[in-house]
Design a protein around this motif. Sequence first.
Motif, PDB file in Angstrom:
ATOM      1  N   GLN A 145     -42.018  40.347 -42.414  1.00  0.00           N
ATOM      2  CA  GLN A 145     -42.047  40.320 -43.877  1.00  0.00           C
ATOM      3  C   GLN A 145     -41.849  41.718 -44.460  1.00  0.00           C
ATOM      4  O   GLN A 145     -41.174  41.888 -45.481  1.00  0.00           O
ATOM      5  CB  GLN A 145     -43.360  39.730 -44.373  1.00  0.00           C
ATOM      6  CG  GLN A 145     -43.392  39.532 -45.891  1.00  0.00           C
ATOM      7  CD  GLN A 145     -44.711  38.981 -46.370  1.00  0.00           C
ATOM      8  OE1 GLN A 145     -45.760  39.254 -45.778  1.00  0.00           O
ATOM      9  NE2 GLN A 145     -44.688  38.208 -47.444  1.00  0.00           N
TER      10      GLN A 145
ATOM     11  N   ILE B 189     -38.081  42.972 -45.161  1.00  0.00           N
ATOM     12  CA  ILE B 189     -37.179  42.198 -46.000  1.00  0.00           C
ATOM     13  C   ILE B 189     -36.201  43.085 -46.763  1.00  0.00           C
ATOM     14  O   ILE B 189     -35.011  42.767 -46.887  1.00  0.00           O
ATOM     15  CB  ILE B 189     -37.978  41.293 -46.969  1.00  0.00           C
ATOM     16  CG1 ILE B 189     -37.026  40.419 -47.798  1.00  0.00           C
ATOM     17  CG2 ILE B 189     -38.901  42.110 -47.841  1.00  0.00           C
ATOM     18  CD1 ILE B 189     -36.205  39.460 -47.001  1.00  0.00           C
TER      19      ILE B 189
ATOM     20  N   ARG C  34     -32.063  42.990 -46.514  1.00  0.00           N
ATOM     21  CA  ARG C  34     -31.171  42.824 -47.666  1.00  0.00           C
ATOM     22  C   ARG C  34     -30.214  43.995 -47.816  1.00  0.00           C
ATOM     23  O   ARG C  34     -29.077  43.827 -48.271  1.00  0.00           O
ATOM     24  CB  ARG C  34     -32.001  42.617 -48.927  1.00  0.00           C
ATOM     25  CG  ARG C  34     -32.688  41.249 -48.938  1.00  0.00           C
ATOM     26  CD  ARG C  34     -33.678  41.083 -50.078  1.00  0.00           C
ATOM     27  NE  ARG C  34     -34.216  39.712 -50.079  1.00  0.00           N
ATOM     28  CZ  ARG C  34     -35.281  39.334 -50.772  1.00  0.00           C
ATOM     29  NH1 ARG C  34     -35.937  40.219 -51.529  1.00  0.00           N
ATOM     30  NH2 ARG C  34     -35.697  38.075 -50.724  1.00  0.00           N
TER      31      ARG C  34
ATOM     32  N   GLY D 143     -27.945  35.716 -47.651  1.00  0.00           N
ATOM     33  CA  GLY D 143     -29.214  36.025 -48.284  1.00  0.00           C
ATOM     34  C   GLY D 143     -30.327  36.046 -47.263  1.00  0.00           C
ATOM     35  O   GLY D 143     -30.159  35.594 -46.126  1.00  0.00           O
ATOM     36  N   ALA D 144     -31.481  36.581 -47.662  1.00  0.00           N
ATOM     37  CA  ALA D 144     -32.627  36.689 -46.756  1.00  0.00           C
ATOM     38  C   ALA D 144     -33.913  36.382 -47.496  1.00  0.00           C
ATOM     39  O   ALA D 144     -34.040  36.672 -48.697  1.00  0.00           O
ATOM     40  CB  ALA D 144     -32.693  38.094 -46.149  1.00  0.00           C
ATOM     41  N   SER D 145     -34.854  35.792 -46.788  1.00  0.00           N
ATOM     42  CA  SER D 145     -36.190  35.539 -47.318  1.00  0.00           C
ATOM     43  C   SER D 145     -37.198  35.796 -46.210  1.00  0.00           C
ATOM     44  O   SER D 145     -36.856  35.783 -45.025  1.00  0.00           O
ATOM     45  CB  SER D 145     -36.313  34.108 -47.844  1.00  0.00           C
ATOM     46  OG  SER D 145     -36.031  33.170 -46.819  1.00  0.00           O
ATOM     47  N   ALA D 146     -38.454  36.024 -46.598  1.00  0.00           N
ATOM     48  CA  ALA D 146     -39.484  36.324 -45.600  1.00  0.00           C
ATOM     49  C   ALA D 146     -40.843  35.904 -46.137  1.00  0.00           C
ATOM     50  O   ALA D 146     -41.064  35.836 -47.352  1.00  0.00           O
ATOM     51  CB  ALA D 146     -39.486  37.813 -45.268  1.00  0.00           C
ATOM     52  N   TRP D 147     -41.733  35.619 -45.213  1.00  0.00           N
ATOM     53  CA  TRP D 147     -43.086  35.258 -45.591  1.00  0.00           C
ATOM     54  C   TRP D 147     -44.045  35.615 -44.472  1.00  0.00           C
ATOM     55  O   TRP D 147     -43.647  35.768 -43.315  1.00  0.00           O
ATOM     56  CB  TRP D 147     -43.180  33.768 -45.913  1.00  0.00           C
ATOM     57  CG  TRP D 147     -42.765  32.854 -44.808  1.00  0.00           C
ATOM     58  CD1 TRP D 147     -43.550  32.306 -43.846  1.00  0.00           C
ATOM     59  CD2 TRP D 147     -41.436  32.378 -44.552  1.00  0.00           C
ATOM     60  NE1 TRP D 147     -42.806  31.516 -42.998  1.00  0.00           N
ATOM     61  CE2 TRP D 147     -41.511  31.541 -43.409  1.00  0.00           C
ATOM     62  CE3 TRP D 147     -40.197  32.579 -45.170  1.00  0.00           C
ATOM     63  CZ2 TRP D 147     -40.384  30.916 -42.881  1.00  0.00           C
ATOM     64  CZ3 TRP D 147     -39.091  31.946 -44.643  1.00  0.00           C
ATOM     65  CH2 TRP D 147     -39.183  31.125 -43.515  1.00  0.00           C
TER      66      TRP D 147
ATOM     67  N   LEU E  37     -38.857  36.109 -40.977  1.00  0.00           N
ATOM     68  CA  LEU E  37     -37.749  36.497 -41.837  1.00  0.00           C
ATOM     69  C   LEU E  37     -36.539  35.657 -41.447  1.00  0.00           C
ATOM     70  O   LEU E  37     -36.234  35.517 -40.260  1.00  0.00           O
ATOM     71  CB  LEU E  37     -37.438  37.993 -41.701  1.00  0.00           C
ATOM     72  CG  LEU E  37     -36.321  38.551 -42.585  1.00  0.00           C
ATOM     73  CD1 LEU E  37     -36.652  39.977 -43.023  1.00  0.00           C
ATOM     74  CD2 LEU E  37     -34.966  38.546 -41.880  1.00  0.00           C
TER      75      LEU E  37
END
Length: 306
Positions: free
Chosen positions: A235, A238, A242, A256-260, A272
């Motif tokens: 996370q 991130i 990007r 695109g990218a996302s993370a938690w 991620l």
Amino acid sequence: MISNSNRHVIPSMLAPSPIDSAVSGSLQRAQGRAHVAFACPSGPAGERGTRLADLYQSGCAKIRLPRTRGERQAVLLNTAGGIAGGDRLDYSAAWGGGTQAVVTSQAAERVYRSLGDAGEVSNRLIVGDGAQACWLPQETIVFNGARLDRQLEADLSSSASLLAVEAVVLGRAAMGESVDCVSLRDRWRVRRDGRLVFADDTRLEGDARAILAGPATGAGARAFATILQASDDAQARIDEARAVLARCRSERLCCGASAWAGTGADAGGGVLVVRMLSADARVLRDAIMTFLQDWRGTDLPRVWHC
């Protein structure tokens, strides 16, 4: 392709005769199973390093272990030359505590037109404490009329790290191929200490061109990829992800990218996820290579450059 000037062509070469499911079920099917495991034992002088701990292969599934000066590598091969309906491939890899290794594939996998049943691919990954696992197979090319059911199961310990990629290409644009009939199911399940941290299902049934025509799917993408990083710092990285994607992004690539973070009182690590879409398979492959090399800080295995 058969030239018009060839007047000695057997008619059955031009138009395959229908084969019903009963006949197709009697055809020879490719079966393969391969397993590789890494360990990190102490050497004679107390040094620790990643070593091969176990290797098994049967049928059309093979594993090669190239000599490298850096990280350990295992290369998967399918000697059947591709996947047809009814074929079954099982791959598994295990990283012992403290190990660091890459598992990749010799070349792009090909999934051919099915006469009925789906081809099945099962990938199982087990990553121990402190291990750094990389699952980096090259893309899968899916031809018109193909049926593929693939799953990736990964079990991570609390301090393990996993970088994984899967990419799919729908036909070969350079050969004028299009995919208007396909059945593709791709299933990911990633668990840390038994807790599910990532679940993802992709399903294409029917005309892939129509299904992927919308803006959410790249307005006609025919190649797509998922990259996953599961680690303690996933996370926190991130912005880095990007920034790397900004160098990859173009008019021909959506990404695109996302993370938690992990959930629960005893959950560790984070996740991620990077998504990429393109109408051009070459553009997608270049973007994957750029991202993975920048993200890892080292070059990809040599087979990626062949």
